[in-house]
Structures are given as C-alpha cells and as structure tokens.
Design a protein around this motif. Sequence first.
Motif, PDB file in Angstrom:
ATOM      1  N   ALA A  25       0.803  -1.261  -0.102  1.00 25.98           N
ATOM      2  CA  ALA A  25      -0.097  -0.097  -0.350  1.00 25.98           C
ATOM      3  C   ALA A  25       0.827   1.427  -0.008  1.00 25.98           C
ATOM      4  O   ALA A  25       0.467   2.305  -0.699  1.00 25.98           O
ATOM      5  CB  ALA A  25      -0.931   0.192   1.349  1.00 25.98           C
ATOM      6  N   GLN A  26       1.809   1.213   0.877  1.00 28.74           N
ATOM      7  CA  GLN A  26       2.694   2.416   0.880  1.00 28.74           C
ATOM      8  C   GLN A  26       3.575   2.631  -0.599  1.00 28.74           C
ATOM      9  O   GLN A  26       3.652   3.697  -1.139  1.00 28.74           O
ATOM     10  CB  GLN A  26       3.915   2.141   1.924  1.00 28.74           C
ATOM     11  CG  GLN A  26       3.381   2.167   3.254  1.00 28.74           C
ATOM     12  CD  GLN A  26       4.004   1.943   4.155  1.00 28.74           C
ATOM     13  OE1 GLN A  26       5.147   1.017   3.887  1.00 28.74           O
ATOM     14  NE2 GLN A  26       4.153   2.093   5.525  1.00 28.74           N
ATOM     15  N   GLU A  27       3.733   1.479  -1.081  1.00 30.63           N
ATOM     16  CA  GLU A  27       4.377   1.585  -2.399  1.00 30.63           C
ATOM     17  C   GLU A  27       3.590   2.050  -3.371  1.00 30.63           C
ATOM     18  O   GLU A  27       3.998   2.942  -4.517  1.00 30.63           O
ATOM     19  CB  GLU A  27       4.945   0.221  -2.994  1.00 30.63           C
ATOM     20  CG  GLU A  27       5.756   0.080  -4.333  1.00 30.63           C
ATOM     21  CD  GLU A  27       6.195  -0.970  -4.745  1.00 30.63           C
ATOM     22  OE1 GLU A  27       6.550  -1.189  -5.842  1.00 30.63           O
ATOM     23  OE2 GLU A  27       6.842  -2.001  -4.031  1.00 30.63           O
ATOM     24  N   ARG A  28       2.277   1.859  -3.449  1.00 30.62           N
ATOM     25  CA  ARG A  28       1.322   2.270  -4.609  1.00 30.62           C
ATOM     26  C   ARG A  28       1.114   3.931  -4.293  1.00 30.62           C
ATOM     27  O   ARG A  28       1.035   4.457  -4.973  1.00 30.62           O
ATOM     28  CB  ARG A  28       0.201   1.470  -4.176  1.00 30.62           C
ATOM     29  CG  ARG A  28       0.022   0.218  -4.618  1.00 30.62           C
ATOM     30  CD  ARG A  28      -1.454  -0.199  -4.882  1.00 30.62           C
ATOM     31  NE  ARG A  28      -2.024  -0.529  -3.617  1.00 30.62           N
ATOM     32  CZ  ARG A  28      -2.147  -1.292  -2.812  1.00 30.62           C
ATOM     33  NH1 ARG A  28      -1.378  -2.391  -3.123  1.00 30.62           N
ATOM     34  NH2 ARG A  28      -2.770  -1.640  -1.639  1.00 30.62           N
ATOM     35  N   ARG A  29       1.055   4.197  -2.927  1.00 36.49           N
ATOM     36  CA  ARG A  29       1.016   5.468  -2.632  1.00 36.49           C
ATOM     37  C   ARG A  29       2.227   6.424  -3.207  1.00 36.49           C
ATOM     38  O   ARG A  29       2.055   7.519  -3.676  1.00 36.49           O
ATOM     39  CB  ARG A  29       1.035   5.791  -1.247  1.00 36.49           C
ATOM     40  CG  ARG A  29       0.563   7.375  -0.717  1.00 36.49           C
ATOM     41  CD  ARG A  29       0.663   7.453   0.740  1.00 36.49           C
ATOM     42  NE  ARG A  29      -0.721   7.970   1.027  1.00 36.49           N
ATOM     43  CZ  ARG A  29      -1.131   8.245   2.436  1.00 36.49           C
ATOM     44  NH1 ARG A  29      -0.321   7.893   3.223  1.00 36.49           N
ATOM     45  NH2 ARG A  29      -2.035   8.898   2.722  1.00 36.49           N
ATOM     46  N   VAL A  30       3.464   5.749  -3.039  1.00 35.69           N
ATOM     47  CA  VAL A  30       4.582   6.559  -3.426  1.00 35.69           C
ATOM     48  C   VAL A  30       4.671   6.537  -4.910  1.00 35.69           C
ATOM     49  O   VAL A  30       4.960   7.687  -5.432  1.00 35.69           O
ATOM     50  CB  VAL A  30       5.849   5.758  -2.825  1.00 35.69           C
ATOM     51  CG1 VAL A  30       7.153   6.297  -3.669  1.00 35.69           C
ATOM     52  CG2 VAL A  30       6.134   5.728  -1.602  1.00 35.69           C
ATOM     53  N   ARG A  31       4.183   5.667  -5.567  1.00 32.40           N
ATOM     54  CA  ARG A  31       4.130   5.389  -7.145  1.00 32.40           C
ATOM     55  C   ARG A  31       3.021   6.802  -7.398  1.00 32.40           C
ATOM     56  O   ARG A  31       3.311   7.514  -8.413  1.00 32.40           O
ATOM     57  CB  ARG A  31       3.749   4.372  -7.932  1.00 32.40           C
ATOM     58  CG  ARG A  31       4.646   3.228  -7.908  1.00 32.40           C
ATOM     59  CD  ARG A  31       4.033   1.815  -8.391  1.00 32.40           C
ATOM     60  NE  ARG A  31       5.291   1.073  -8.491  1.00 32.40           N
ATOM     61  CZ  ARG A  31       5.906   1.052  -9.692  1.00 32.40           C
ATOM     62  NH1 ARG A  31       5.657   1.645 -10.533  1.00 32.40           N
ATOM     63  NH2 ARG A  31       6.918   0.277  -9.707  1.00 32.40           N
ATOM     64  N   ALA A  32       2.019   6.844  -6.886  1.00 33.22           N
ATOM     65  CA  ALA A  32       0.968   7.799  -7.230  1.00 33.22           C
ATOM     66  C   ALA A  32       1.593   9.163  -6.950  1.00 33.22           C
ATOM     67  O   ALA A  32       1.310   9.944  -7.715  1.00 33.22           O
ATOM     68  CB  ALA A  32      -0.253   7.597  -6.171  1.00 33.22           C
ATOM     69  N   VAL A  33       2.188   9.496  -5.836  1.00 31.68           N
ATOM     70  CA  VAL A  33       2.754  10.832  -5.613  1.00 31.68           C
ATOM     71  C   VAL A  33       3.714  11.157  -6.726  1.00 31.68           C
ATOM     72  O   VAL A  33       3.697  12.331  -7.078  1.00 31.68           O
ATOM     73  CB  VAL A  33       3.154  10.787  -3.916  1.00 31.68           C
ATOM     74  CG1 VAL A  33       4.093  12.191  -3.779  1.00 31.68           C
ATOM     75  CG2 VAL A  33       2.171  10.732  -3.216  1.00 31.68           C
ATOM     76  N   LEU A  34       4.646  10.125  -7.110  1.00 34.34           N
ATOM     77  CA  LEU A  34       5.486  10.300  -7.843  1.00 34.34           C
ATOM     78  C   LEU A  34       4.936  11.010  -9.345  1.00 34.34           C
ATOM     79  O   LEU A  34       5.219  11.847 -10.027  1.00 34.34           O
ATOM     80  CB  LEU A  34       6.611   9.154  -8.188  1.00 34.34           C
ATOM     81  CG  LEU A  34       7.478   9.185  -6.947  1.00 34.34           C
ATOM     82  CD1 LEU A  34       8.123   7.757  -7.363  1.00 34.34           C
ATOM     83  CD2 LEU A  34       8.516  10.303  -6.966  1.00 34.34           C
ATOM     84  N   ALA A  35       3.986  10.012  -9.830  1.00 38.15           N
ATOM     85  CA  ALA A  35       3.222  10.120 -10.846  1.00 38.15           C
ATOM     86  C   ALA A  35       2.497  11.508 -11.107  1.00 38.15           C
ATOM     87  O   ALA A  35       2.463  12.272 -12.091  1.00 38.15           O
ATOM     88  CB  ALA A  35       2.339   9.058 -11.163  1.00 38.15           C
ATOM     89  N   LEU A  36       1.811  11.774  -9.819  1.00 39.10           N
ATOM     90  CA  LEU A  36       0.873  12.780  -9.959  1.00 39.10           C
ATOM     91  C   LEU A  36       1.981  14.357  -9.668  1.00 39.10           C
ATOM     92  O   LEU A  36       1.657  15.428 -10.123  1.00 39.10           O
ATOM     93  CB  LEU A  36      -0.048  13.044  -8.642  1.00 39.10           C
ATOM     94  CG  LEU A  36      -1.273  11.945  -8.842  1.00 39.10           C
ATOM     95  CD1 LEU A  36      -1.975  12.016  -7.560  1.00 39.10           C
ATOM     96  CD2 LEU A  36      -1.848  12.555  -9.897  1.00 39.10           C
ATOM     97  N   GLY A  37       3.248  14.141  -9.389  1.00 40.23           N
ATOM     98  CA  GLY A  37       4.113  14.979  -9.264  1.00 40.23           C
ATOM     99  C   GLY A  37       4.983  14.998 -10.576  1.00 40.23           C
ATOM    100  O   GLY A  37       5.638  16.109 -10.754  1.00 40.23           O
ATOM    101  N   GLY A  38       4.372  14.602 -11.502  1.00 45.31           N
ATOM    102  CA  GLY A  38       4.973  14.795 -12.977  1.00 45.31           C
ATOM    103  C   GLY A  38       6.102  13.643 -13.431  1.00 45.31           C
ATOM    104  O   GLY A  38       6.895  13.889 -14.295  1.00 45.31           O
ATOM    105  N   VAL A  39       6.506  12.768 -12.517  1.00 46.52           N
ATOM    106  CA  VAL A  39       7.540  11.739 -12.956  1.00 46.52           C
ATOM    107  C   VAL A  39       7.031  10.718 -13.831  1.00 46.52           C
ATOM    108  O   VAL A  39       5.909  10.326 -13.746  1.00 46.52           O
ATOM    109  CB  VAL A  39       8.041  11.106 -11.694  1.00 46.52           C
ATOM    110  CG1 VAL A  39       9.013  10.300 -12.169  1.00 46.52           C
ATOM    111  CG2 VAL A  39       8.535  12.011 -10.684  1.00 46.52           C
TER     112      VAL A  39
END
Length: 184
Positions: free
Chosen positions: A30-44
């Motif tokens: 769940a934490q990994e999914r959240r990290v991926r989402a934050v990175l993607a939404l941050g434009g990565v």
Amino acid sequence: MLRGRPRRGREAHAATGDGPGGEADPLDPAQERRVRAVLALGGVPQADLPDGVQQVRLRLLERAASGQEAPRDVSAWAAVVASNLAMDWHRAKRRQERLGERLAALRQPAHPSGEDSSVLSVAVAQGLDELPDAQRQVVVLRFYADLPVRSIAEQLGVPEGTVKSRLHTAVRALRARLHEDEVV
C-alpha cells in the motif's frame, strides 16, 4: 533527480519482499502504491517510477542504518520523500530544457479521446505543472496522497498555516486556469 536503474538483483528482492540481507521490504504494498501515485502526480514519467520507489526505499534504509528513529508514520514520510523526489525531477528537467529544449516534444500532451473527464484530467495535470514547486507539493500531498494538513506541515517542517496558505493559493490558481481554458 532519479539516479540510475535498479539492478536486477534488487528488483528481484523487491518483488519477493526480502532485501539483500534477508530483511523485509521497508515499504508495504500500500505504501509503494502511494509512493508511485505521488511520483506520477508530481510529474515523474512512468519509466522513472520504479527508480523513484527505490530511492524512497533507500532513504528509509539509510535512515535506519544511521541509527535514526523510524518515522512515526512511514506512509506519510514516504509520500513526502516521493514528493521531494518529484520536485527534484522537475528541477533537473528545467535545467535540461535550458540547455537545449530536448524534452519539448515530450512535454506536449496528446489529448485523449475527448471525454470530459479526460480533458479535465489533462487540464489539471497541466495546471499542476505550472504551479510553483512548494504549491504543487502541498496539493499533491493533500489531495492525491490524502495526507491531513497537520501531517504535511510536520513532514515538511513548516507551520500548518503555511500549508493552508499554499493550498489556498494553489487551488485558486488551478481554478482560474480551468476557467481560463474553459474546461469548467
């Protein structure tokens, strides 16, 4: 600024949940999914997301190895680290653009099939790209990572009022952008 590609050995350990020395993965799924989402939404870009997740894992492991206390809320801490990585990525990108506009073709988003929600999503993403780093960071952490204002303030080391002010200013700018583009 996401560095290098993870080695196959590390990827294999991440997939099994065991680290190189047999220790458990510091991020649960769940934490990994959240990290991926934050990175993607941050434009990565999608291609750099695995590197970003590995960077968050590495920082968590380095923190433990240096004897620092584990974060009270690992999920919130990881989301803030991911947000910082996304900001670093944007800074590196801007430097590259100043050196030659090599990424200009990649920055032109292709408009999806014309569905209202797709148009709105593209407009919001473009609006986020135009926000100053500090405002983009709090918007992503608040609305996409779903962190409370208090947690964002603690993790960023700023007063809650600063977080609220940045959120207010960013939301107002995004709303103006959406009205200007006649999306809403």
